[in-house]
Design a protein around this motif. Structure first.
Motif, mmCIF file in Angstrom:
data_model
loop_
_atom_site.group_PDB
_atom_site.id
_atom_site.type_symbol
_atom_site.label_atom_id
_atom_site.label_comp_id
_atom_site.label_asym_id
_atom_site.label_seq_id
_atom_site.Cartn_x
_atom_site.Cartn_y
_atom_site.Cartn_z
ATOM 1 N N VAL A 1 -0.595 -1.291 6.255
ATOM 2 C CA VAL A 1 -1.639 -1.665 5.298
ATOM 3 C C VAL A 1 -1.287 -3.015 4.650
ATOM 4 O O VAL A 1 -2.138 -3.900 4.508
ATOM 5 N N LEU A 2 -0.025 -3.174 4.315
ATOM 6 C CA LEU A 2 0.438 -4.448 3.734
ATOM 7 C C LEU A 2 0.182 -5.615 4.691
ATOM 8 O O LEU A 2 -0.347 -6.665 4.307
ATOM 9 N N ARG A 3 0.524 -5.420 5.953
ATOM 10 C CA ARG A 3 0.316 -6.462 6.965
ATOM 11 C C ARG A 3 -1.172 -6.791 7.115
ATOM 12 O O ARG A 3 -1.576 -7.965 7.158
ATOM 13 N N THR A 4 -1.991 -5.765 7.171
ATOM 14 C CA THR A 4 -3.428 -5.958 7.350
ATOM 15 C C THR A 4 -4.041 -6.627 6.122
ATOM 16 O O THR A 4 -4.913 -7.498 6.238
ATOM 17 N N ALA A 5 -3.585 -6.227 4.934
ATOM 18 C CA ALA A 5 -4.093 -6.826 3.695
ATOM 19 C C ALA A 5 -3.768 -8.313 3.652
ATOM 20 O O ALA A 5 -4.626 -9.156 3.311
ATOM 21 N N ASP A 6 -2.559 -8.657 4.015
ATOM 22 C CA ASP A 6 -2.153 -10.064 4.074
ATOM 23 C C ASP A 6 -3.031 -10.823 5.065
ATOM 24 O O ASP A 6 -3.563 -11.907 4.762
ATOM 25 N N ALA A 7 -3.234 -10.238 6.233
ATOM 26 C CA ALA A 7 -4.063 -10.902 7.249
ATOM 27 C C ALA A 7 -5.474 -11.154 6.729
ATOM 28 O O ALA A 7 -6.079 -12.197 6.998
ATOM 29 N N ALA A 8 -6.001 -10.202 5.967
ATOM 30 C CA ALA A 8 -7.375 -10.327 5.461
ATOM 31 C C ALA A 8 -7.455 -11.217 4.231
ATOM 32 O O ALA A 8 -8.551 -11.437 3.698
ATOM 33 N N GLY A 9 -6.312 -11.713 3.768
ATOM 34 C CA GLY A 9 -6.331 -12.649 2.652
ATOM 35 C C GLY A 9 -6.078 -12.031 1.291
ATOM 36 O O GLY A 9 -6.231 -12.711 0.272
ATOM 37 N N ALA A 10 -5.691 -10.760 1.247
ATOM 38 C CA ALA A 10 -5.331 -10.164 -0.050
ATOM 39 C C ALA A 10 -4.078 -10.863 -0.579
ATOM 40 O O ALA A 10 -3.163 -11.156 0.173
ATOM 41 N N LYS A 11 -4.096 -11.133 -1.877
ATOM 42 C CA LYS A 11 -2.940 -11.820 -2.466
ATOM 43 C C LYS A 11 -2.000 -10.857 -3.168
ATOM 44 O O LYS A 11 -0.886 -11.234 -3.533
ATOM 45 N N THR A 12 -2.475 -9.639 -3.391
ATOM 46 C CA THR A 12 -1.677 -8.638 -4.104
ATOM 47 C C THR A 12 -1.771 -7.312 -3.362
ATOM 48 O O THR A 12 -2.864 -6.901 -2.969
ATOM 49 N N VAL A 13 -0.629 -6.661 -3.160
ATOM 50 C CA VAL A 13 -0.616 -5.304 -2.609
ATOM 51 C C VAL A 13 0.187 -4.416 -3.551
ATOM 52 O O VAL A 13 1.330 -4.732 -3.885
ATOM 53 N N ILE A 14 -0.458 -3.350 -3.983
ATOM 54 C CA ILE A 14 0.137 -2.459 -4.977
ATOM 55 C C ILE A 14 0.591 -1.173 -4.302
ATOM 56 O O ILE A 14 -0.164 -0.562 -3.547
ATOM 57 N N PHE A 15 1.833 -0.783 -4.547
ATOM 58 C CA PHE A 15 2.366 0.492 -4.065
ATOM 59 C C PHE A 15 2.298 1.454 -5.248
ATOM 60 O O PHE A 15 3.133 1.390 -6.147
ATOM 61 N N ALA A 16 1.282 2.321 -5.244
ATOM 62 C CA ALA A 16 0.987 3.131 -6.427
ATOM 63 C C ALA A 16 1.339 4.595 -6.222
ATOM 64 O O ALA A 16 1.407 5.095 -5.091
ATOM 65 N N GLY A 17 1.546 5.280 -7.342
ATOM 66 C CA GLY A 17 1.811 6.717 -7.311
ATOM 67 C C GLY A 17 3.080 7.020 -6.541
ATOM 68 O O GLY A 17 4.109 6.379 -6.735
ATOM 69 N N VAL B 1 -4.441 -1.398 -2.546
ATOM 70 C CA VAL B 1 -3.632 -0.444 -3.298
ATOM 71 C C VAL B 1 -3.311 0.750 -2.406
ATOM 72 O O VAL B 1 -4.220 1.461 -1.960
ATOM 73 N N CYS B 2 -2.037 0.961 -2.113
ATOM 74 C CA CYS B 2 -1.602 2.151 -1.380
ATOM 75 C C CYS B 2 -1.381 3.265 -2.392
ATOM 76 O O CYS B 2 -0.602 3.109 -3.335
ATOM 77 N N VAL B 3 -2.067 4.392 -2.225
ATOM 78 C CA VAL B 3 -1.946 5.498 -3.173
ATOM 79 C C VAL B 3 -1.286 6.698 -2.483
ATOM 80 O O VAL B 3 -1.853 7.274 -1.546
ATOM 81 N N ASP B 4 -0.085 7.022 -2.920
ATOM 82 C CA ASP B 4 0.632 8.199 -2.395
ATOM 83 C C ASP B 4 0.777 8.159 -0.878
ATOM 84 O O ASP B 4 0.722 9.201 -0.214
ATOM 85 N N ILE B 5 0.946 6.994 -0.300
ATOM 86 C CA ILE B 5 1.186 6.901 1.147
ATOM 87 C C ILE B 5 2.680 7.100 1.389
ATOM 88 O O ILE B 5 3.490 6.252 1.017
ATOM 89 N N ARG B 6 3.033 8.220 1.987
ATOM 90 C CA ARG B 6 4.444 8.576 2.147
ATOM 91 C C ARG B 6 5.028 8.036 3.445
ATOM 92 O O ARG B 6 6.237 7.956 3.599
ATOM 93 N N ASP B 7 4.173 7.710 4.393
ATOM 94 C CA ASP B 7 4.676 7.235 5.678
ATOM 95 C C ASP B 7 4.956 5.734 5.591
ATOM 96 O O ASP B 7 4.030 4.938 5.390
ATOM 97 N N PRO B 8 6.218 5.337 5.740
ATOM 98 C CA PRO B 8 6.545 3.911 5.559
ATOM 99 C C PRO B 8 5.864 3.014 6.588
ATOM 100 O O PRO B 8 5.488 1.871 6.267
ATOM 101 N N GLY B 9 5.670 3.521 7.803
ATOM 102 C CA GLY B 9 4.986 2.719 8.810
ATOM 103 C C GLY B 9 3.547 2.437 8.412
ATOM 104 O O GLY B 9 3.049 1.313 8.552
ATOM 105 N N ASN B 10 2.879 3.448 7.888
ATOM 106 C CA ASN B 10 1.498 3.254 7.445
ATOM 107 C C ASN B 10 1.420 2.285 6.262
ATOM 108 O O ASN B 10 0.556 1.412 6.223
#
Lengths: 252, 252
Positions: A119-135, A106-115
């Protein structure tokens, strides 16, 4: 056959703006890797290519454009001649949770698109099936976020959720423990014994961290063994997500 | 009292260029965090500050400069009014190894200063005592590398080594196992049982990876559980270095 300002090119160009992405439900992906992943995900509605790029990729049918039109369509200096218009593919949180993901980022208030994209790329690599862009997190379809995700935008369930507190409650109700990555967290990541349980990790912005008032299950710090005051976001997310991934696999 | 183009400001400005850094053995550190760490490390030869910044930091004696001189000295848009001239602090490899570091990070041909600085920061966080800039890796005293290291440049032994193969041999002779982080490596990081042993980790550039012909002990991949094709450098380095750090502490 070569077009600079056809209505379709003009409409596609507008997708560099968030408002037009939101209104149309479309976004742009550029470069061969992203375009390939977008085709695999079945979300390409149109592909623009220079003649050179189209010749390199005969497997894709493209609308040919000249270099000037490609430059207008592309966000980068070297788009490698390929820009795809794609359907946005985020799903409601409930739909993502119905697939019972064991690892969620879950990305919370991350304003930097690169960051956020990293996180999305790393989550996918680690096997996360869901990535939430929150706040107030950046739009996942922002050009730089798409690039930084290196294709992972097309691999996982993307969820957009304005209300971070409600999102946490929903994740907990679905049986996930909610862990906040927090440089000042009371719990040392390497002391946790429950990392094999279904887990959602919250990551905040590098500058501001996570809001203090979130009702998470634990605030967890990656231990700092040397003199560094903190880790950057990509590094902290990688250590947290892979610690979960490893623990989940070791009990299988 | 306020100076724009004194000889010392002019000389300091030149340190933005590698040639002048190499010739003088000096470099620039900017912003309060880096300056504080540089003072702690005892390497500051001169501090330039705007009047505002000097008033905020009465603990440091500074040469006052006006905004125009500060802008010329600083590499960033927001230097926060502080730029220190520092002595370069790298040491020969033998000297670093005499301190018997158990965890070492080696940047191999990393040309991007932000990436090299981030590896340095992550290595410091994970408890590495030595970070080696090997082969064609960027100058550790490059402004962006200094900034990305977030102070860690001042915490660890920095070594510059042109000859990567000789460096590997020296590390091995000192009793360290040399592991190459390699997306195509044969060994899965999480299958290794020897991570508690003294270890040097090699990290290559994101674009080109590591040279194929290095005589390392193992080529190790961070496993990819999802659809991602790779991790970015900061993420991969964090997972590798923290896996070692954790293993070393679990046997203590």
């Amino acid at each position: 056959m070569f077009t600079v300002r056809t209505p379709r090119v003009v409409a596609a160009r507008r997708l560099h703006r968030r408002r037009d992405r939101d209104e149309t439900g479309r976004f742009l992906a550029e470069g061969p890797q992203a375009v390939r992943e977008a085709f695999r995900a079945g979300v390409v509605t149109e592909l623009f290519a220079t003649a050179d790029a189209a010749a390199r990729h005969p497997e894709w049918s493209a609308s040919l454009v000249d270099d000037a039109a490609m430059e207008a369509l592309a966000d980068t200096v070297q788009p490698q001649g390929l820009v795809a218009v794609c359907r946005q593919r985020d799903v409601p949180l409930e739909q993502a949770l119905a697939r019972k993901p064991r690892l969620v980022a879950v990305c919370v208030d991350i304003r930097d698109p690169g960051n956020a994209g990293t996180v999305l790329r790393t989550a996918d690599a680690a096997g996360a099936k869901t990535v939430i862009f929150a706040g107030d997190t950046v739009d996942p379809y922002n050009g730089k976020a798409v690039r930084s995700s290196a294709g992972s935008l097309f691999h996982v369930d993307i969820v957009r959720a304005r209300d971070t507190a409600a999102t946490i409650a929903t994740l907990q109700a679905a049986g996930l423990q909610v862990l906040a990555a927090d440089g000042y967290g009371k719990s040392d990541l390497f002391d946790l014994s429950d990392l094999h349980r279904p887990t959602a990790w919250l990551f905040g912005s590098e500058a501001h961290g996570l809001p203090r008032d979130l009702a998470v299950d634990l605030r967890v710090r990656v231990p700092l063994y040397g003199g560094a005051e903190s880790l950057n976001l990509a590094a902290a997310a990688a250590v947290c997500l892979y610690s979960s991934a490893k623990a989940m696999r070791s009990v299988e």
